[in-house]
Design an enzyme around this catalytic site. Structure first.
Site, mmCIF file in Angstrom:
data_model
loop_
_atom_site.group_PDB
_atom_site.id
_atom_site.type_symbol
_atom_site.label_atom_id
_atom_site.label_comp_id
_atom_site.label_asym_id
_atom_site.label_seq_id
_atom_site.Cartn_x
_atom_site.Cartn_y
_atom_site.Cartn_z
ATOM 1 N N GLN B 20 5.170 -25.662 29.394
ATOM 2 C CA GLN B 20 5.910 -24.401 29.297
ATOM 3 C C GLN B 20 6.090 -23.775 30.679
ATOM 4 O OE1 GLN B 20 7.029 -22.499 26.388
ATOM 5 N NE2 GLN B 20 6.908 -24.559 25.565
ATOM 6 N N TYR B 172 18.568 -10.700 23.091
ATOM 7 C CA TYR B 172 19.729 -11.425 23.652
ATOM 8 C C TYR B 172 21.002 -10.933 22.970
ATOM 9 C CZ TYR B 172 15.694 -14.564 24.298
ATOM 10 O OH TYR B 172 14.447 -15.087 24.544
ATOM 11 N N GLU B 222 11.345 -3.012 15.018
ATOM 12 C CA GLU B 222 11.052 -3.916 13.912
ATOM 13 C C GLU B 222 10.129 -3.199 12.950
ATOM 14 O OE1 GLU B 222 10.747 -8.200 15.967
ATOM 15 O OE2 GLU B 222 8.904 -7.595 14.991
ATOM 16 N N HIS B 260 6.675 -12.465 13.118
ATOM 17 C CA HIS B 260 5.809 -11.791 14.086
ATOM 18 C C HIS B 260 4.562 -11.240 13.392
ATOM 19 C CE1 HIS B 260 9.330 -10.900 17.039
ATOM 20 N NE2 HIS B 260 8.775 -12.068 17.253
#
Lengths: 402, 307
Positions: B20, B172, B222, B260
């Protein structure tokens, strides 16, 4: 991940939190043997399911749908009552406020010795997201629905926060006990119990421990009559023992399968399947489908940088849902490459045979390549540029919506 | 100006030799981020090639900051070791420079590890933690810019809109929406979707309010917790710049974790409806659909005389 009360009590017992003697049973014979071995005239016969509200729930026959018994937790005063109650519980459906109307099949019961209750309390440990610390909540209003207590008499709920650098202070344990009007031997017992419980919470990576009720007995002992324990799944790498505590029958099988493939999936009641990258975008995709008059069949986040096999598995999971009448693929590629998603969708459609309308929105990393792959194929689908267009298109194609 | 991270901020990667770290290291260098090296315990003294440049690898953050005078670090360390990496960076930045920005990308860190790490960072004034479980922070520049994290660099452009979000891909989406009305970004921050994190909405709003480059903010929330409600209340009292808000999860069922770790409605609290209501009460411009963010932002800018 949640565990059953009988498993939580085993944890309590080994951590030094007092519980009554009890036996986990899977048959009526087990329950009668448990009654004989406990040597207590009065016992509690408790349905073991992960949802709360068991005491006020109702038991139904899975075949006829007939109501068999009110209350999923019963106090038995004789061997005969133990037999009746366990017969009514085992193999039947318990519907509570938290299970939803479908209820849960009960395959386990816990037979526990009774005790002489002087007072019932409420106690819970959880992580307070805003304070970013472990919060301990206690109330003298035990046995009640804590949300109601919080609503009606918030002053009856006492809270302490634990600084992770110092741990739970002796003074905090004492103060919490005093706020519950405890004194003498009962206070001493409470102080010891809360220390053990906090240590249990931390060493087991709990997300929540709730005891409702925690009781003071007539002999001034503090005893946990309930145990609702949840673990933080993120810590599963250091708790191999959780695998033995997991009850797969409590979980949606498709969610377990998705989990094993590294996908986040939640089954919903609608008919539009969604395949999305990112949890926030996956939720937003459901929301926008609803906004255009449709109903999402699932939440599905393929994560970042999923390979072809993983995306294919995700698409197959959606296709296998008999409720799905249409599919919306919504990708905004960051780490995720759109060409990989396009290839996987093609492969899965070919393998499974696509019988429902499909709308694909590809944006971000390598979206031109992804769209080109879709366009060059003979896949029957609609390509769109934005989420809103996608939602509108799929809702229209399945013949619903505004 | 932008916030917290300048176009030429010097960056270290913790976990630079991992897959990563290498993959995103390349992307950050290609974007123009001023990478100065990285840390992998046991691999100090080696160097690593990323996008055609050689970067030094150090054993510890102390050594790395002493040698490179870095301003920020980004963590791509696996979950079991990520909290320790955060604390190591916090201690090193604090001791050597008295300030520093730590961005933790790692998803899946145990919550109680984060409780410990967040308390540790808080005890060290001048140290800012962003994340974990987030896309990172980006300040687009005239020529490249500073991208710290995993977001696709090419969708951004320097401009005057601040973006703050709990979600990755939805950020995004928000960025693309600003671009759709010809607006670029000052700084975009993903604060992450975990229940316990470092920087929150209010920290970001307060920094955007003080930043002369930023004229308006897009805020993406959220379900779960009350961070959006708290931020709304704060904004109503302290923000002069317009905010456009969206909350994901209107259709999420209660008690279910939606991807999440933090995105869960528990005990009936943390619903999207409550958060939208708090936005509305605070005078925040609401987008009910992320595809509307651009249009709503345009109206907000017009109303404020900025268009």
């Amino acid at each position: 991940m949640n565990i059953h009360e009988y498993q939580g009590k085993e944890l309590f017992r080994s951590a030094g939190v007092k519980v009554q003697e009890g036996v986990h049973c899977k048959t009526v014979e087990d329950a009668l043997a448990a009654y004989d071995s406990l040597g207590s005239k009065v016992v509690a016969v408790k349905s073991q399911i992960h949802a709360g509200g068991r005491g006020k729930g109702n038991l139904y026959c899975p075949n006829s749908g007939d109501l068999l018994m009110e209350g999923g937790v019963k106090i038995a005063f004789s061997r005969d009552e133990v037999e009746t109650y366990s017969e009514n519980i085992l193999g039947h459906i318990l519907v509570t406020k938290q299970t939803g109307p479908a209820g849960k099949l009960v395959s386990n019961i816990y037979v526990e010795a009774g005790c002489e209750i002087a007072h019932e309390y409420y106690l819970a440990l959880l992580v307070d997201r805003e304070a970013k610390q472990v919060l301990i909540m206690a109330s003298t209003e035990g046995g009640m629905d804590i949300e109601e207590v919080a609503e009606e008499t918030p002053e009856a709920i006492h809270k302490i926060w634990v600084n992770p650098s110092t741990g739970l202070l002796d003074s905090q344990k004492e103060d919490l006990g005093i706020s519950l009007d405890l004194s003498g031997a009962a206070l001493e017992d409470f102080v010891g119990m809360i220390g053990s419980l906090y240590d249990l919470f931390v060493s087991n990576d709990c997300s929540m421990v709730e005891i409702n009720p925690l009781v003071r007995t007539k002999s001034d002992e503090i005893v946990a009559l309930d145990a609702k324990v949840g673990f933080d799944e993120n810590a599963s790498f250091r708790h191999k023992e959780w695998e033995d505590l997991r009850d797969y029958s409590e979980e949606e099988p498709t969610e377990t399968r998705a989990n094993e493939a590294g996908l986040s999936y939640v089954k919903l009641d609608g008919d539009i399947g969604c395949l999305v990258n990112g949890a926030g975008l996956a939720m937003a995709t459901m929301d926008v489908i609803k906004l255009y008059g449709g109903e999402p069949a699932n939440f599905l986040d393929i994560g970042g940088g999923a390979d072809e096999a993983k995306v294919q598995e995700a698409f197959e999971i959606i296709l296998e849902d008999p409720n799905v009448k249409g599919i919306l693929v919504n990708i905004f590629g960051g780490i995720q490459r759109c060409d990989i998603v396009a290839k996987a969708v093609l492969a899965a459609s070919e393998k499974m045979g696509l019988q429902v309308p499909l709308v694909i929105r590809l944006s971000g990393t390598m979206f031109e390549e992804g769209r080109a792959i879709i366009d060059a194929s003979d896949l029957d689908c609609t390509s769109v540029e934005t989420l809103a267009e996608g939602a509108e298109a799929i809702v229209g194609l399945i013949g619903g919506g505004q | 100006m932008a916030i917290w991270v300048k176009e030429d901020s010097k960056l270290l990667i913790q976990g630079i030799t991992g897959s990563q770290g290498r993959f995103h290291g390349e992307k950050m260098v290609e974007y123009g981020t001023n990478l100065v090296g990285g840390v992998t315990p046991g691999k100090g003294g080696q160097s690593i090639e990323l996008a055609g440049n050689e970067f030094p690898v150090f054993n510890t953050m102390m050594e790395a900051i002493n040698q490179t005078d870095a301003d920020a670090s980004v963590i791509y360390v696996p979950p079991p070791f990520a909290a320790a990496a955060i604390m190591e960076a916090a201690d090193a930045f604090h001791q050597i420079k008295g300030e520093g920005v730590i961005v933790c990308i790692t998803e899946g860190i145990p919550t109680l590890d984060m409780v410990k790490a967040v308390a540790y960072v808080k005890e060290r004034e001048g140290i800012r933690l962003i994340g974990p479980n987030c896309p990172g922070i980006i300040t687009p520049g005239d020529n490249g810019g500073c991208k710290i994290g995993i977001m696709p660099g090419h969708i951004h452009a320097k401009g005057r809109i601040g973006v703050v979000s709990k979600s990755g891909t939805l950020t995004y989406e928000a960025v693309a929406q600003t671009m759709s009305i010809g607006e670029g970004q000052s700084t975009c921050i993903g604060i992450g979707g975990d229940p316990v994190n470092g920087t929150g909405f209010i920290d970001c709003l307060s920094a955007f309010e003080a930043d002369p480059q930023t004229v308006a903010v897009v805020m993406i929330g959220e379900i779960g917790g009350t961070a959006e409600e708290d931020a709304s209340e704060w904004a109503a009292a302290n923000m002069s710049k317009p905010i456009v808000g969206f909350v994901a999860g209107s259709t999420a069922p209660p008690g279910k974790r939606m991807g999440h770790a933090g995105a869960i409605i528990s005990g009936g609290k943390g619903t999207a409806a409550e958060k939208f209501a708090a936005f509305e009460a605070a005078g925040i411009h609401i987008a009910r659909d992320p595809s509307e963010i651009g249009a709503v932002l345009k109206v907000a800018l017009e109303e404020s005389g900025l268009l």
